[in-house]
Scaffold this motif. Structure first.
Motif, PDB file in Angstrom:
ATOM      1  N   LYS A  28       0.877  -1.217   0.030  1.00 47.59           N
ATOM      2  CA  LYS A  28       0.085  -0.015  -0.145  1.00 47.59           C
ATOM      3  C   LYS A  28       0.913   1.138  -0.142  1.00 47.59           C
ATOM      4  N   LEU A  29       0.197   2.375   0.007  1.00 51.35           N
ATOM      5  CA  LEU A  29       0.966   3.562  -0.053  1.00 51.35           C
ATOM      6  C   LEU A  29       0.482   4.273   1.128  1.00 51.35           C
ATOM      7  N   ARG A  30       1.980   4.847   1.729  1.00 50.00           N
ATOM      8  CA  ARG A  30       1.757   5.781   3.016  1.00 50.00           C
ATOM      9  C   ARG A  30       2.074   7.301   2.663  1.00 50.00           C
ATOM     10  N   HIS A  31       1.216   8.207   2.956  1.00 50.50           N
ATOM     11  CA  HIS A  31       1.591   9.519   2.665  1.00 50.50           C
ATOM     12  C   HIS A  31       2.361  10.175   4.016  1.00 50.50           C
ATOM     13  N   ARG A  32       3.390  10.459   3.332  1.00 49.47           N
ATOM     14  CA  ARG A  32       4.355  11.135   4.416  1.00 49.47           C
ATOM     15  C   ARG A  32       4.212  12.746   4.589  1.00 49.47           C
ATOM     16  N   LYS A  33       4.070  13.334   5.570  1.00 45.44           N
ATOM     17  CA  LYS A  33       3.864  14.697   5.720  1.00 45.44           C
ATOM     18  C   LYS A  33       5.139  15.488   5.415  1.00 45.44           C
ATOM     19  N   ALA A  34       5.149  16.786   5.048  1.00 45.71           N
ATOM     20  CA  ALA A  34       6.492  17.607   5.010  1.00 45.71           C
ATOM     21  C   ALA A  34       6.701  17.661   6.463  1.00 45.71           C
ATOM     22  N   ARG A  35       8.185  17.885   6.538  1.00 49.62           N
ATOM     23  CA  ARG A  35       8.634  17.815   7.675  1.00 49.62           C
ATOM     24  C   ARG A  35      10.235  18.910   7.733  1.00 49.62           C
ATOM     25  N   THR A  36      10.660  19.462   9.013  1.00 45.78           N
ATOM     26  CA  THR A  36      11.691  19.994   8.884  1.00 45.78           C
ATOM     27  C   THR A  36      12.773  18.932   9.569  1.00 45.78           C
ATOM     28  N   ALA A  37      13.855  18.607   8.847  1.00 47.16           N
ATOM     29  CA  ALA A  37      14.897  17.607   9.094  1.00 47.16           C
ATOM     30  C   ALA A  37      16.377  18.521   9.270  1.00 47.16           C
ATOM     31  N   ARG A  38      17.301  17.956   9.870  1.00 43.32           N
ATOM     32  CA  ARG A  38      18.634  18.444  10.156  1.00 43.32           C
ATOM     33  C   ARG A  38      19.696  17.691   9.473  1.00 43.32           C
TER      34      ARG A  38
END
Length: 107
Positions: free
Chosen positions: A53-63
């Motif tokens: 299936k597909l998983r929708h990943r939210k926008a995020r701030t990474a380092r």
């Protein structure tokens, strides 16, 4: 295991009635069907095996670990596989190490 190994294993399981070339075509067709179905946004459920299936990943701030700089990661859709309970239990039984066997030799 590579795709060639998988094709060979399928050919061995089917027996001499089907050639390795034909088994390769079947494996390729299956993989293409999985990709096309997920690209359409549909899920695939194979009873006793698992679900693609597909998983929708939210926008995020990474380092950035090297520079410490913050980076914005855009939202994305990621394909995932969730194995069935039967699949998980079979893998668990196969991966257990007996009390007499050790995964690494003693020094």
């Amino acid at each position: 295991m590579t795709k060639a190994d998988l094709v060979e294993q399928v050919a061995d399981a089917v027996g001499p009635r089907v050639t390795k070339r034909d088994c390769g075509l079947v494996v390729d067709a299956f993989l293409d069907a999985v990709q096309e179905t997920l690209a359409r946004g549909d899920n695939i459920e194979i009873r006793g095996f698992g679900t693609f299936k597909l998983r929708h990943r939210k926008a995020r701030t990474a380092r950035n670990p090297r520079t410490g700089e913050t980076v914005e990661v855009p939202p994305r859709v990621a394909p995932v596989f969730k194995p069935s309970s039967r699949f998980r239990s079979r893998v668990d039984r196969g991966s257990r190490v007996s009390a007499t066997e050790q995964p690494f030799p003693a020094r």
